[in-house]
Design a protein around this motif. Structure first.
Motif, PDB file in Angstrom:
ATOM      1  N   VAL A 124       0.839  -1.211   0.000  1.00 40.70           N
ATOM      2  CA  VAL A 124       0.000   0.000   0.000  1.00 40.70           C
ATOM      3  C   VAL A 124       0.869   1.254   0.000  1.00 40.70           C
ATOM      4  O   VAL A 124       0.644   2.182  -0.790  1.00 40.70           O
ATOM      5  N   VAL A 125       1.869   1.282   0.855  1.00 38.74           N
ATOM      6  CA  VAL A 125       2.770   2.449   0.921  1.00 38.74           C
ATOM      7  C   VAL A 125       3.500   2.621  -0.405  1.00 38.74           C
ATOM      8  O   VAL A 125       3.612   3.744  -0.933  1.00 38.74           O
ATOM      9  N   LEU A 126       3.988   1.520  -0.956  1.00 38.51           N
ATOM     10  CA  LEU A 126       4.683   1.584  -2.243  1.00 38.51           C
ATOM     11  C   LEU A 126       3.756   2.063  -3.354  1.00 38.51           C
ATOM     12  O   LEU A 126       4.173   2.800  -4.245  1.00 38.51           O
ATOM     13  N   TYR A 127       2.493   1.642  -3.299  1.00 41.68           N
ATOM     14  CA  TYR A 127       1.531   2.093  -4.313  1.00 41.68           C
ATOM     15  C   TYR A 127       1.303   3.598  -4.226  1.00 41.68           C
ATOM     16  O   TYR A 127       1.248   4.283  -5.248  1.00 41.68           O
ATOM     17  N   VAL A 128       1.208   4.118  -3.027  1.00 38.68           N
ATOM     18  CA  VAL A 128       1.049   5.567  -2.851  1.00 38.68           C
ATOM     19  C   VAL A 128       2.279   6.296  -3.411  1.00 38.68           C
ATOM     20  O   VAL A 128       2.149   7.311  -4.103  1.00 38.68           O
ATOM     21  N   LEU A 129       3.465   5.758  -3.138  1.00 41.91           N
ATOM     22  CA  LEU A 129       4.688   6.350  -3.694  1.00 41.91           C
ATOM     23  C   LEU A 129       4.696   6.263  -5.219  1.00 41.91           C
ATOM     24  O   LEU A 129       5.141   7.200  -5.895  1.00 41.91           O
ATOM     25  N   LEU A 130       4.200   5.162  -5.760  1.00 42.61           N
ATOM     26  CA  LEU A 130       4.114   5.000  -7.212  1.00 42.61           C
ATOM     27  C   LEU A 130       3.220   6.059  -7.834  1.00 42.61           C
ATOM     28  O   LEU A 130       3.585   6.691  -8.831  1.00 42.61           O
ATOM     29  N   VAL A 131       2.056   6.270  -7.253  1.00 45.40           N
ATOM     30  CA  VAL A 131       1.135   7.279  -7.784  1.00 45.40           C
ATOM     31  C   VAL A 131       1.763   8.668  -7.697  1.00 45.40           C
ATOM     32  O   VAL A 131       1.678   9.458  -8.652  1.00 45.40           O
ATOM     33  N   ALA A 132       2.423   8.963  -6.587  1.00 49.13           N
ATOM     34  CA  ALA A 132       3.081  10.267  -6.439  1.00 49.13           C
ATOM     35  C   ALA A 132       4.199  10.424  -7.470  1.00 49.13           C
ATOM     36  O   ALA A 132       4.323  11.476  -8.112  1.00 49.13           O
ATOM     37  N   ALA A 133       5.004   9.378  -7.655  1.00 51.24           N
ATOM     38  CA  ALA A 133       6.092   9.440  -8.637  1.00 51.24           C
ATOM     39  C   ALA A 133       5.532   9.618 -10.042  1.00 51.24           C
ATOM     40  O   ALA A 133       6.062  10.413 -10.835  1.00 51.24           O
ATOM     41  N   TRP A 134       4.461   8.892 -10.347  1.00 47.62           N
ATOM     42  CA  TRP A 134       3.847   9.024 -11.667  1.00 47.62           C
ATOM     43  C   TRP A 134       3.369  10.461 -11.887  1.00 47.62           C
ATOM     44  O   TRP A 134       3.574  11.032 -12.963  1.00 47.62           O
ATOM     45  N   ALA A 135       2.738  11.043 -10.880  1.00 46.36           N
ATOM     46  CA  ALA A 135       2.237  12.415 -11.011  1.00 46.36           C
ATOM     47  C   ALA A 135       3.388  13.399 -11.231  1.00 46.36           C
ATOM     48  O   ALA A 135       3.289  14.293 -12.091  1.00 46.36           O
ATOM     49  N   VAL A 136       4.472  13.238 -10.502  1.00 45.01           N
ATOM     50  CA  VAL A 136       5.623  14.139 -10.651  1.00 45.01           C
ATOM     51  C   VAL A 136       6.231  14.001 -12.041  1.00 45.01           C
ATOM     52  O   VAL A 136       6.498  14.999 -12.724  1.00 45.01           O
ATOM     53  N   VAL A 137       6.441  12.765 -12.491  1.00 40.30           N
ATOM     54  CA  VAL A 137       7.065  12.549 -13.802  1.00 40.30           C
ATOM     55  C   VAL A 137       6.137  13.028 -14.924  1.00 40.30           C
ATOM     56  O   VAL A 137       6.587  13.659 -15.886  1.00 40.30           O
ATOM     57  N   ALA A 138       4.848  12.752 -14.792  1.00 43.17           N
ATOM     58  CA  ALA A 138       3.897  13.214 -15.810  1.00 43.17           C
ATOM     59  C   ALA A 138       3.873  14.743 -15.869  1.00 43.17           C
ATOM     60  O   ALA A 138       3.878  15.328 -16.961  1.00 43.17           O
ATOM     61  N   TRP A 139       3.867  15.395 -14.712  1.00 39.46           N
ATOM     62  CA  TRP A 139       3.868  16.851 -14.664  1.00 39.46           C
ATOM     63  C   TRP A 139       5.112  17.415 -15.356  1.00 39.46           C
ATOM     64  O   TRP A 139       5.016  18.321 -16.180  1.00 39.46           O
ATOM     65  N   HIS A 140       6.271  16.884 -15.020  1.00 37.67           N
ATOM     66  CA  HIS A 140       7.502  17.375 -15.635  1.00 37.67           C
ATOM     67  C   HIS A 140       7.534  17.083 -17.138  1.00 37.67           C
ATOM     68  O   HIS A 140       8.048  17.894 -17.910  1.00 37.67           O
ATOM     69  N   SER A 141       6.970  15.970 -17.543  1.00 37.98           N
ATOM     70  CA  SER A 141       6.928  15.631 -18.979  1.00 37.98           C
ATOM     71  C   SER A 141       6.059  16.618 -19.738  1.00 37.98           C
ATOM     72  O   SER A 141       6.445  17.112 -20.805  1.00 37.98           O
TER      73      SER A 141
END
Length: 154
Positions: A124-141
């Motif tokens: 669960v914690v890793l999934y939350v980190l995954l969603v946050a990482a995806w949002a950051v990378v998508a935003w920067h892209s």
């Protein structure tokens, strides 16, 4: 080869750092695959072999997951070091996403096979980190694409 390179040579720097995470993905995908094979084994194999498949998946999965966790810690440390020095945006940032997602699925497979709350909550914690990482990378892209398009329009 990648691990040997990290041990015997200088650590990667700059936009190459995110690619170190790919090792986490490959290892974690193996854990996920072992879990899926063990789950499918009872419908495809006779009883003792299906049970053996479950045991092999559990023992192999735990060992591989442990090494993937070690790799995750190493990749995180290298990334934090590079962020402090300045990590330039590059498409390689997407190298964070698949490995972290594969680590989530591998951890979830171990949670399902062991019933361990430690693995369940870790997933669960890793999934939350995954969603946050995806949002950051998508935003920067998106931001990078808009800036490049504006620069090209001039």
């Amino acid at each position: 080869m990648v691990y040997s390179r990290l041990v015997h040579h200088d650590a990667p720097s700059g936009a190459v750092v995110p690619t170190v995470w790919i090792g986490v993905g490959a290892l974690s995908q193996a854990v996920t695959a072992l879990g899926a094979l063990a789950k499918a084994a009872p419908s495809a194999l006779p009883s003792p072999y299906a049970r053996g498949s479950a045991v092999a998946a559990l023992l192999g999965g735990l060992g591989i997951w442990g090494f993937a966790l070690l790799w995750l810690v190493l990749a995180t440390a290298l990334t934090v070091r590079q962020v402090r020095r300045g990590l330039p945006f590059a498409p390689t940032w997407w190298s964070f996403i698949f490995p972290l997602g594969a680590f989530v699925t591998g951890t979830s497979a171990l949670a399902a096979s062991t019933g361990s709350q430690l693995f369940a909550w870790s997933a669960v914690v890793l999934y939350v980190l995954l969603v946050a990482a995806w949002a950051v990378v998508a935003w920067h892209s998106v931001r990078h694409a808009v800036v490049r398009q504006r620069a090209g329009a001039r």
